[in-house]
Design a protein around this motif. Structure first.
Motif, PDB file in Angstrom:
ATOM      1  N   MET A 173     -40.703  10.207   8.780  1.00  0.00           N
ATOM      2  CA  MET A 173     -41.642  11.137   8.170  1.00  0.00           C
ATOM      3  C   MET A 173     -40.991  12.040   7.368  1.00  0.00           C
ATOM      4  SD  MET A 173     -44.886  11.476   7.914  1.00  0.00           S
ATOM      5  CE  MET A 173     -46.129  12.641   7.568  1.00  0.00           C
ATOM      6  N   LEU A 174     -40.072  12.681   8.022  1.00  0.00           N
ATOM      7  CA  LEU A 174     -39.564  14.099   7.416  1.00  0.00           C
ATOM      8  C   LEU A 174     -38.801  13.411   5.957  1.00  0.00           C
ATOM      9  CD1 LEU A 174     -39.228  17.043   7.577  1.00  0.00           C
ATOM     10  CD2 LEU A 174     -36.592  16.345   8.430  1.00  0.00           C
ATOM     11  N   ARG A 175     -38.274  12.293   5.776  1.00  0.00           N
ATOM     12  CA  ARG A 175     -37.645  11.933   4.683  1.00  0.00           C
ATOM     13  C   ARG A 175     -38.916  11.753   3.788  1.00  0.00           C
ATOM     14  NH1 ARG A 175     -34.036   6.505   5.356  1.00  0.00           N
ATOM     15  NH2 ARG A 175     -32.669   8.129   6.171  1.00  0.00           N
ATOM     16  N   ARG A 176     -39.845  11.193   4.019  1.00  0.00           N
ATOM     17  CA  ARG A 176     -41.026  10.874   3.151  1.00  0.00           C
ATOM     18  C   ARG A 176     -41.543  12.211   2.420  1.00  0.00           C
ATOM     19  NH1 ARG A 176     -46.138   7.814   5.276  1.00  0.00           N
ATOM     20  NH2 ARG A 176     -46.741   8.425   3.208  1.00  0.00           N
ATOM     21  N   LEU A 177     -41.378  13.265   3.421  1.00  0.00           N
ATOM     22  CA  LEU A 177     -42.089  14.678   2.759  1.00  0.00           C
ATOM     23  C   LEU A 177     -41.086  15.401   1.815  1.00  0.00           C
ATOM     24  CD1 LEU A 177     -43.161  16.261   6.138  1.00  0.00           C
ATOM     25  CD2 LEU A 177     -44.622  15.257   4.151  1.00  0.00           C
ATOM     26  N   PHE A 178     -39.857  14.557   1.681  1.00  0.00           N
ATOM     27  CA  PHE A 178     -38.863  15.269   0.912  1.00  0.00           C
ATOM     28  C   PHE A 178     -38.498  14.324  -0.197  1.00  0.00           C
ATOM     29  CE2 PHE A 178     -38.776  18.208   4.067  1.00  0.00           C
ATOM     30  CZ  PHE A 178     -38.900  19.657   3.531  1.00  0.00           C
ATOM     31  N   ASP A 179     -39.239  13.076  -0.529  1.00  0.00           N
ATOM     32  CA  ASP A 179     -39.134  12.398  -1.275  1.00  0.00           C
ATOM     33  C   ASP A 179     -39.814  12.468  -2.407  1.00  0.00           C
ATOM     34  OD1 ASP A 179     -38.912   9.915  -2.810  1.00  0.00           O
ATOM     35  OD2 ASP A 179     -39.218   8.461  -1.510  1.00  0.00           O
ATOM     36  N   ARG A 180     -39.442  12.745  -3.682  1.00  0.00           N
ATOM     37  CA  ARG A 180     -40.268  13.420  -5.042  1.00  0.00           C
ATOM     38  C   ARG A 180     -41.339  12.219  -5.568  1.00  0.00           C
ATOM     39  NH1 ARG A 180     -35.448  15.788  -8.650  1.00  0.00           N
ATOM     40  NH2 ARG A 180     -35.793  17.911  -8.205  1.00  0.00           N
ATOM     41  N   ASN A 181     -40.843  11.009  -5.045  1.00  0.00           N
ATOM     42  CA  ASN A 181     -41.600   9.820  -5.451  1.00  0.00           C
ATOM     43  C   ASN A 181     -42.729   9.154  -4.369  1.00  0.00           C
ATOM     44  OD1 ASN A 181     -40.460   9.613  -8.123  1.00  0.00           O
ATOM     45  ND2 ASN A 181     -38.557   8.835  -6.897  1.00  0.00           N
ATOM     46  N   ASP A 182     -42.815   9.846  -3.225  1.00  0.00           N
ATOM     47  CA  ASP A 182     -43.771   9.542  -2.209  1.00  0.00           C
ATOM     48  C   ASP A 182     -44.999   9.958  -2.358  1.00  0.00           C
ATOM     49  OD1 ASP A 182     -43.780   8.346   0.743  1.00  0.00           O
ATOM     50  OD2 ASP A 182     -44.978  10.192   0.668  1.00  0.00           O
ATOM     51  N   ASN A 183     -46.121   9.271  -2.294  1.00  0.00           N
ATOM     52  CA  ASN A 183     -47.651   9.697  -2.605  1.00  0.00           C
ATOM     53  C   ASN A 183     -47.925  10.851  -1.665  1.00  0.00           C
ATOM     54  OD1 ASN A 183     -48.032   7.789  -4.679  1.00  0.00           O
ATOM     55  ND2 ASN A 183     -48.421   6.258  -3.134  1.00  0.00           N
ATOM     56  N   LEU A 184     -47.581  10.855  -0.691  1.00  0.00           N
ATOM     57  CA  LEU A 184     -47.971  11.973   0.281  1.00  0.00           C
ATOM     58  C   LEU A 184     -47.125  13.143  -0.012  1.00  0.00           C
ATOM     59  CD1 LEU A 184     -49.149  12.960   2.949  1.00  0.00           C
ATOM     60  CD2 LEU A 184     -47.131  12.222   4.183  1.00  0.00           C
ATOM     61  N   ALA A 185     -46.030  13.185  -0.562  1.00  0.00           N
ATOM     62  CA  ALA A 185     -45.320  14.493  -0.581  1.00  0.00           C
ATOM     63  C   ALA A 185     -45.926  14.870  -2.008  1.00  0.00           C
ATOM     64  CB  ALA A 185     -43.767  14.077  -0.928  1.00  0.00           C
ATOM     65  N   ILE A 186     -46.027  14.154  -3.023  1.00  0.00           N
ATOM     66  CA  ILE A 186     -46.750  14.462  -4.100  1.00  0.00           C
ATOM     67  C   ILE A 186     -48.146  15.202  -3.931  1.00  0.00           C
ATOM     68  CG2 ILE A 186     -47.835  13.574  -6.303  1.00  0.00           C
ATOM     69  CD1 ILE A 186     -45.631  11.275  -6.140  1.00  0.00           C
ATOM     70  N   LEU A 187     -48.877  14.697  -3.242  1.00  0.00           N
ATOM     71  CA  LEU A 187     -50.416  15.231  -2.975  1.00  0.00           C
ATOM     72  C   LEU A 187     -50.133  16.566  -2.031  1.00  0.00           C
ATOM     73  CD1 LEU A 187     -52.428  12.159  -1.886  1.00  0.00           C
ATOM     74  CD2 LEU A 187     -52.660  13.446  -3.852  1.00  0.00           C
ATOM     75  N   ILE A 188     -49.098  16.498  -1.437  1.00  0.00           N
ATOM     76  CA  ILE A 188     -48.866  17.827  -0.747  1.00  0.00           C
ATOM     77  C   ILE A 188     -48.449  19.001  -1.516  1.00  0.00           C
ATOM     78  CG2 ILE A 188     -47.643  19.342   1.121  1.00  0.00           C
ATOM     79  CD1 ILE A 188     -47.726  16.585   2.819  1.00  0.00           C
ATOM     80  N   ALA A 189     -47.470  18.650  -2.215  1.00  0.00           N
ATOM     81  CA  ALA A 189     -47.130  19.525  -3.282  1.00  0.00           C
ATOM     82  C   ALA A 189     -48.293  20.065  -4.509  1.00  0.00           C
ATOM     83  CB  ALA A 189     -46.017  18.831  -4.378  1.00  0.00           C
ATOM     84  N   GLY A 190     -49.264  18.888  -4.841  1.00  0.00           N
ATOM     85  CA  GLY A 190     -50.207  19.268  -5.644  1.00  0.00           C
ATOM     86  C   GLY A 190     -51.157  20.240  -5.089  1.00  0.00           C
ATOM     87  N   ILE A 191     -51.411  20.102  -3.526  1.00  0.00           N
ATOM     88  CA  ILE A 191     -52.230  21.370  -2.909  1.00  0.00           C
ATOM     89  C   ILE A 191     -51.579  22.391  -2.909  1.00  0.00           C
ATOM     90  CG2 ILE A 191     -53.279  21.663  -0.680  1.00  0.00           C
ATOM     91  CD1 ILE A 191     -53.816  18.632  -0.472  1.00  0.00           C
ATOM     92  N   PHE A 192     -50.104  22.615  -2.659  1.00  0.00           N
ATOM     93  CA  PHE A 192     -49.601  23.607  -2.762  1.00  0.00           C
ATOM     94  C   PHE A 192     -49.604  24.537  -3.978  1.00  0.00           C
ATOM     95  CE2 PHE A 192     -46.050  23.062   0.839  1.00  0.00           C
ATOM     96  CZ  PHE A 192     -47.161  22.903   1.743  1.00  0.00           C
ATOM     97  N   SER A 193     -49.573  23.771  -5.067  1.00  0.00           N
ATOM     98  CA  SER A 193     -49.702  24.231  -6.326  1.00  0.00           C
ATOM     99  C   SER A 193     -51.055  25.041  -6.760  1.00  0.00           C
ATOM    100  CB  SER A 193     -49.339  23.067  -7.616  1.00  0.00           C
ATOM    101  OG  SER A 193     -48.113  22.632  -7.360  1.00  0.00           O
ATOM    102  N   ILE A 194     -51.963  24.321  -6.258  1.00  0.00           N
ATOM    103  CA  ILE A 194     -53.322  24.812  -6.395  1.00  0.00           C
ATOM    104  C   ILE A 194     -53.406  25.888  -5.640  1.00  0.00           C
ATOM    105  CG2 ILE A 194     -55.640  24.561  -5.873  1.00  0.00           C
ATOM    106  CD1 ILE A 194     -55.466  21.538  -6.395  1.00  0.00           C
TER     107      ILE A 194
END
Length: 393
Positions: A1-22
């Protein structure tokens, strides 16, 4: 799970980063200001200056939104997105460490521009990076970040104030919060290598401006007005009602909570019942929410006004822009630009007429009456527009 969160190409990480940006660009650099208006008015600001600052902030956002529509290259978008993140944090520091009126005005304009870079450009990067079949549903989750941005920044500011610290301290803590989120957001919303993108030249197709589309653009102006008055003044509106002093913050918290699922719910309803029909219903609910504080001091109804506002404004942006995309004939630049401009003009104008009525009558009632009337005018325009529609949209 932790690896997914720091994978630039993982959908979950991308959505979290997008929410952080907002949260950084819209929450910290914009909506946190609304929640902190009551203590800032008690200590430094006047209601007139609040209105001017709000108008300047939305002017900056309007300029950034229009500018972002014309950034074609995804690699350049990443640079402007990062610039927006940094600018959002820097302009928030101004609020924490300065009481120079000129600096505040410049900071609010630049903060608005930063918000557009974080939301509009950031969303484009999220859309590009997502590897998922139904991007529409995923983007609904992404835009729930607007609700999270209101909720989290409000809770942080309220907690700081509850400990006996000042509103300047609240801004400082919000800056730290934004800095922490920014590292993750900027890391994920970038590419491992430069993206090669074919240059596609598209002509401006003005034939898309049918009577239906023109009426849609005018209705979106009405929603820009309906959005901004409560976005600017809602906590202070509630605090100025007899017996409801101190409830403004709770109302604003409810705005954030209601906003989180609203985009997903409204988009699903639009898919089932048609976009125009659902936009009309959402606008009517928003108008009711706007009028409640002008007619009653009942605590539960006024808390409901916050829920109705939070539950409609995010969804309405998604509904209008999604419908605009459907009507753009594969070339959304012109139509999206027109819609954004119309909405933005409403955002800039509304705080200015609001402070005129507030100073003249000593309350928010007439500003709320006019705002609700303009929103209902948008409903009227859409009923006319329905006569031009040939398909269920």
């Amino acid at each position: 799970m932790l690896r997914r969160l720091f994978d630039r190409n993982d959908n979950l990480a991308i959505l979290i980063a997008g929410i952080f940006s907002i949260i950084i660009g819209i929450g910290v650099a914009r909506f946190a200001f609304t929640g902190l208006i009551p203590p800032m008015i008690d200590d430094y600001l006047t209601i007139k200056f609040v209105g001017i600052l709000a108008s300047l902030n939305f002017a900056g956002y309007l300029a950034g939104s229009i500018f972002s529509v014309f950034i074609k290259n995804i690699n350049i978008k990443v640079y402007f997105y990062r610039f927006g993140i940094v600018l959002a944090i820097v302009t928030t520091f101004i609020l924490a460490y300065s009481k120079d009126d000129t600096l505040w005005m410049i900071g609010r304009v630049l903060g608005g521009f930063a918000g557009a870079m974080c939301l509009v450009v950031g969303s484009a990067i999220v859309m590009q990076k997502l590897k998922i079949e139904s991007k529409t549903k995923a983007m609904g989750i992404h835009f729930s970040g607007i609700g999270f941005s209101i909720l989290t920044t409000d809770l942080i500011a309220r907690y700081v104030l509850s400990l006996g610290y000042t509103w300047e301290d609240a801004w400082s803590v919000l800056c730290i919060y934004a800095i922490v989120l920014s590292f993750y957001a900027m890391y994920i919303l970038s590419f491992d290598k430069e993206v090669k993108q074919a240059q596609i030249k598209q002509k401006f197709d003005f034939t898309i401006f049918t009577p239906f589309v023109i009426l849609l653009i005018m209705a979106y102006f009405a929603e820009g007005v309906g959005f901004v008055v409560q976005a600017t003044f809602l906590p202070d509106i509630i605090n100025n009602l007899a017996g409801l002093e101190g409830y403004g913050s709770l109302t604003w918290t409810l705005v954030g909570i209601a906003g989180i699922p609203s985009c997903i719910i409204w988009m699903r309803l639009a898919h089932k019942y048609g976009s125009v029909n659902i936009i009309i219903i959402a606008l009517l609910l928003q108008a009711i929410g706007i009028l409640i504080p002008a007619f009653t001091t009942n605590i539960y109804l006024n808390l409901l006004s916050g829920v109705l506002y939070g539950g409609t404004f995010i969804g309405l942006v998604a509904l209008f822009m999604n419908l605009g995309g459907q009507l753009s004939n594969g070339n959304p630049v012109v139509l999206m630009g027109a819609l954004t401009t119309s909405y933005g003009i409403g955002q800039v104008i509304a705080p200015l007429y609001s402070i005129y009525f507030i100073e003249k009558y000593g309350n928010y009632d007439y500003a709320l009456y006019l705002t609700a009337l303009i929103v209902l005018g948008g409903v009227f325009l859409l009923f006319i527009a329905k006569k031009f529609e040939k398909d269920k949209i």
